[in-house]
Design an enzyme around this catalytic site. Structure first.
Site, PDB file in Angstrom:
ATOM      1  N   HIS A 540      -4.202   5.000  -1.483  1.00 57.84           N
ATOM      2  CA  HIS A 540      -3.652   3.668  -1.250  1.00 57.84           C
ATOM      3  C   HIS A 540      -2.336   3.458  -2.004  1.00 57.84           C
ATOM      4  CE1 HIS A 540      -4.124  -0.979  -1.705  1.00 57.84           C
ATOM      5  NE2 HIS A 540      -3.272  -0.668  -0.758  1.00 57.84           N
ATOM      6  N   HIS A 545       2.141   2.605  -0.862  1.00 50.83           N
ATOM      7  CA  HIS A 545       3.012   1.673  -1.584  1.00 50.83           C
ATOM      8  C   HIS A 545       4.167   2.377  -2.291  1.00 50.83           C
ATOM      9  CE1 HIS A 545       0.758  -2.241  -1.508  1.00 50.83           C
ATOM     10  NE2 HIS A 545      -0.214  -1.426  -1.103  1.00 50.83           N
ATOM     11  N   HIS A 731      -1.487   2.592   5.978  1.00 52.64           N
ATOM     12  CA  HIS A 731      -1.799   1.569   4.980  1.00 52.64           C
ATOM     13  C   HIS A 731      -2.921   0.655   5.466  1.00 52.64           C
ATOM     14  CE1 HIS A 731      -1.318  -2.394   2.956  1.00 52.64           C
ATOM     15  NE2 HIS A 731      -1.331  -1.598   1.900  1.00 52.64           N
ATOM     16  N   ASN A 735      -6.390   0.123   3.398  1.00 56.04           N
ATOM     17  CA  ASN A 735      -6.340  -1.128   2.646  1.00 56.04           C
ATOM     18  C   ASN A 735      -7.326  -2.182   3.134  1.00 56.04           C
ATOM     19  OD1 ASN A 735      -4.905  -3.000   0.666  1.00 56.04           O
ATOM     20  ND2 ASN A 735      -4.732  -4.137   2.580  1.00 56.04           N
ATOM     21  N   ILE A 884       0.762  -6.290   1.493  1.00 56.05           N
ATOM     22  CA  ILE A 884      -0.186  -6.781   0.496  1.00 56.05           C
ATOM     23  C   ILE A 884      -0.772  -5.596  -0.240  1.00 56.05           C
ATOM     24  CG2 ILE A 884      -2.183  -6.732   2.020  1.00 56.05           C
ATOM     25  CD1 ILE A 884      -1.450  -9.357  -0.730  1.00 56.05           C
TER      26      ILE A 884
END
Length: 884
Positions: A540, A545, A731, A735, A884
């Site tokens: 993740h 990110h 993602h 997520n 997010i």
């Protein structure tokens, strides 16, 4: 032609390419007496006073400034008429002003306001290519779009802006916005080239000084702001990036001063200050920030550390039985007695307590029921569900095919000794439905979830904290019904005499009853702990990110907003720098939420830096990933060029369709602008962009041979497809399933606090007499559970203003009709994929689609059609970006 030929392409070939779609060149510079016409413009913006919770002061000061003639002015820039007195740049039209700023009433909510503006424009001015805007008001505003009507000879001209415009004294340059036209550098009208190049120069900044909210600078820095060494050695953390020991992707520069203790570390903001610098246009919009604050309010429970611990039931910081865990969702924790509540109120604002208390006023920290226990509260404990979540859970990207037995370690034996698996054929063949290990390997039916090599090098340090865990290997058999059957779990520790002596391992095999059944449940929990930590830190955080942020920075520094690749990629970067900055502030920092809730604790980010050494950009193309993990084999005759060896692999099945749709869209779009490989190689902005990504943004990987050369259309298509896939679908897959599966901590524990009990110990006796209590005392403690569940509830929620794959927040993002048509085809493909996903989820023969817990796999459901904009814990929908 110098702008295009700077990379060495022959002048003649480049001239042929550039002139194919080049705008008309400069018209005669002779003065022509032409009647000036008035053209109307519509300006759509959002005032600061609306966005900042009706900031009356800002509104009042803007009105005062307006009365004194300090207004918003605009000038159109011609793309064809030069101005000899201004370096032969595009001629500027007369200054025009936004009309009726004072009398135009803004909505009370964060909505758009329209203003009119009237320009004087002659036919010789030709096509307006850009405009300059100056804000002489007190406050900034968000400029959304500008539309000109009835431009002589051209009709309607549209500008997509989507940018904050601060008062003029905040800038040392003019704010320039370009029309919706798309230009490669060599196709840019000559009169606009200065503005194009100057805008990129402004966005790069000068590399010095602390950046302020109105700065629009995109620049790079190491991850040197995670620790607070001035608070003492316990809060010091190594700098990530720039060294062989701790390589890392770069993050956005803030320019804050160094700490006193360590000049290489950047001083942090106070913990609850969320105003960490990112370029203003990268910050959350009003709706998104409001949503984030509303749910973050509950997650700030670390503020309540001493008080929350005192609220836990009779055994401090422990769940005594599974009913205690379920109470979090069914009724919440009881509020404390009046004396304790009074103490809490002394420290915690009543507004926060009221939010935590929800609506019943009696209990607080009541969470939504996670999907994994909504239909059946015990199905998560089955072996079938344990295996299924490796294919359709929150971390479906690790499992691989076992191609040699016993499993082999890749760790250096001179450093770590013997690390190969100790699992034997005799231990597992009794569970293999009559198959031998050799037959299962031959028939591609043996699979492994392997976290051994990732964890073993740092396991001794991790276990020196309150964590007590293992490096795990889990073997599974693919059965005829398509499900995965766990065969064995190996738990390994470093040798007590030193790393070079190898691993000390124990192997556990399936059992359903008695103490053996309890031990097997614990073995699965240790494997889940490994997978949870690896998921959060690597699958993740690192692999979506962190690795995407350098692409965002380079795109804004090197690709103009009118560049076709900027327009292709920009929607997939929305909000990412902001959420990453917030993560550095409260999540991945020293003492932050991640260190408190995930088993590597204070070594979490160090571990992610060590594992970044294995990151390969091209391996994150989904087909490549599946082939590398051995869960697929090449098959030129199949639609995706490969055959899945686990046919009912929901992440891979749905993912390949999404990947194919993205790649088709990218291919169609790029073909509109690059007719040949030489056009890609000759694009200076594109080449500078790719060079900066490799040599600066991912500078610790700059010498890796796997980087595409970006010299062909195929290089560009594959790279852009991979970027979009990682930022959107990958993602989403890792997520938005967090709360549905890990919101119930016993299913996905993040910490183990003691080792497997040994016979003859009090812990083993408890295992026999009260297995649930023993299980709960081994996994995540009560306070960590509350904090962790609060966090993943926020991370798993879609914002109400989310923009999903196949959508754009601005319909007129380009004036290129062919690009719009290609994008509409992309959206239609996604709708068709949605229908097929729903059909597969209804097929009872596909047992991994829903599983014993009856949770349909929808994490790669695009959300393009009939998707509500309510947001929340929907468990479906692929946002365009890591938002997010």
């Amino acid at each position: 032609m110098g702008f295009c030929s700077s990379l060495g392409t022959s002048h003649k070939a480049m001239e042929v390419f550039c002139m194919k779609s080049k705008e008309s060149t400069i018209i005669s510079q002779k003065k022509v007496a032409v009647e000036t016409k008035k053209i109307k413009g519509t300006v759509v913006l959002m005032k600061k006073n609306v966005l900042d919770f009706n900031d009356i002061k800002a509104s009042l000061l803007d009105r005062i400034h307006e009365l004194f003639g300090k207004v918003v002015s605009m000038q159109i820039i011609s793309s064809v008429l030069p101005d000899p007195e201004n370096g032969f740049r595009g001629k500027l039209g007369k200054v025009a002003y936004l009309e009726k700023w004072i009398s135009t009433i803004s909505p009370t909510a964060a909505r758009e306001t329209q203003f009119t503006v009237t320009f004087e424009w002659g036919e010789t001015m030709g096509l307006p290519g850009a405009f300059i805007i100056k804000n002489h008001h007190h406050s900034q505003f968000f400029l959304k779009t500008v539309t000109l009507e009835d431009v002589p000879g051209h009709g309607r001209v549209h500008f997509v802006c989507n940018s904050w415009v601060y008062p003029t004294h905040r800038y040392k340059y003019n704010r320039v916005f370009f029309s919706s036209k798309t230009y490669l550098p060599c196709q840019t009208p000559d009169l606009l080239r200065y503005y194009r190049e100057e805008e990129l120069k402004n966005l790069r900044g000068n590399g010095t000084g602390e950046l302020k909210e109105w700065d629009r600078v995109y620049d790079y820095a190491y991850y040197n702001d995670l620790g607070s060494p001035d608070k003492g050695p316990d809060y010091a953390r190594p700098v990530l990036g720039g060294t062989q020991e701790y390589p890392y992707p770069r993050r956005g520069r803030t320019g804050r001063k160094p700490t006193k203790t360590d000049p290489n570390s950047e001083k942090r903001l106070p913990l609850l200050n969320l105003d960490i610098y990112v370029p203003r246009d990268e910050r959350f919009g009003h709706v998104k920030f409001s949503d984030f604050l509303a749910y973050a309010l509950k997650s700030l429970v670390q503020v309540l550390l001493p008080e929350l611990k005192s609220l836990c039931d009779k055994t401090i910081n422990e769940f005594d039985k599974f009913e205690d865990v379920l109470r979090l969702y069914e009724g919440g924790l009881k509020l404390p007695n009046g004396h304790t509540l009074g103490k809490i109120r002394e420290r915690i604002p009543w507004e926060l307590l009221r939010e935590l208390a929800r609506s019943d006023g009696e209990r607080f920290l009541k969470f939504p029921i996670p999907a994994v226990i909504k239909e059946d509260k015990s199905a998560w404990r089955t072996d079938e569900e344990f295996g299924r979540e490796m294919l359709a859970g929150v971390n479906p990207v690790i499992i691989r095919r076992l191609q040699e037995f016993p499993p082999v370690s890749k760790l250096d034996p001179e450093v770590y000794g013997k690390q190969n698996s100790s699992i034997t054929k005799e231990q597992i063949e009794k569970y293999m439905n009559g198959l031998t290990v050799d037959q299962a390997i031959e028939e591609n039916k043996l699979f492994i979830l392997d976290h051994h090599d990732a964890l073993m090098p740092c396991l001794k340090r991790i276990n020196s904290t309150t964590t007590k865990t293992y490096a795990t290997r889990t073997l599974l058999l693919l059965q005829d019904d398509g499900t995965l059957k766990p065969l064995a779990i190996e738990l390994s520790l470093p040798h007590p005499q030193g790393d070079s002596h190898g691993a000390v391992s124990k192997v556990f095999t399936p059992a359903e009853e008695g103490v053996e059944g309890t031990i097997w449940q614990l073995a699965k929990a240790y494997a889940a702990v490994n997978d949870s930590g690896y998921h959060q830190l690597i699958s993740h955080w690192l692999n979506t990110h962190a690795v995407i942020e350098p692409f965002i920075i380079a795109t804004n520094r090197q690709l103009s907003v009118v560049h076709p690749i900027y327009k292709l990629l920009d929607p997939h970067f929305r909000d990412t720098m902001n959420i990453n900055a917030l993560a550095r502030q409260i999540l991945i920092n020293a003492g932050g939420v991640l260190e408190r809730t995930v088993f590597p604790a204070t070594y979490a980010m160090e571990m992610s830096a060590v594992l970044y050494k294995n990151w390969v950009f091209t391996d994150h193309a989904l087909p490549t990933d599946l082939l590398n993990r051995g869960v697929a084999i090449p098959d030129p005759g199949s639609p995706h060029g490969l055959k899945l060896l686990i046919p009912d692999y929901p992440y891979a099945v749905d993912g390949l369709e999404i990947w194919s749709a993205i790649k088709t869209w990218v291919t169609d779009y790029i073909s509109l602008y690059y007719p040949s490989d030489s056009a890609v190689a000759a694009d200076p902005e594109l080449q500078f962009w790719w060079t900066e990504i490799r040599k600066v943004g991912h500078g610790d990987k700059k010498d890796e041979p796997w980087w595409p050369q970006m010299s062909t259309i195929a290089d560009l298509v594959n790279s852009a497809t991979t970027i979009i896939w990682v930022a959107s679908a990958l993602h989403a897959a890792v997520n938005f399933g967090q709360y549905p599966y890990a919101g119930f901590l016993p299913n996905r524990p993040t910490v183990s606090r003691r080792f497997m009990p040994e016979p003859g110990t009090p812990e083993f006796a408890e295992l026999e007499s009260d297995p649930d209590a023993a299980f709960l005392k081994t996994i995540t403690a009560q306070f960590q559970a509350l904090l962790g569940v609060s966090l993943i509830e926020i991370l798993s929620r879609h914002s109400t203003d989310e923009v999903y794959l196949g959508q754009r927040d601005t319909p007129e993002w380009t004036d290129d009709g062919e690009a719009i048509e290609a994008f509409e085809r992309f959206g239609k493909r996604l709708v068709e994929i949605e229908e097929r996903i729903l059909e597969r989820n209804r097929d009872e023969r596909l047992r991994n689609r829903v599983g014993p817990v009856k949770v349909p796999y929808t994490l790669l459901f695009p959300g393009t059609s009939d998707f509500t904009r309510e947001g929340g814990l929907t468990g479906k929908g692929i946002p365009n970006s890591i938002s997010i």
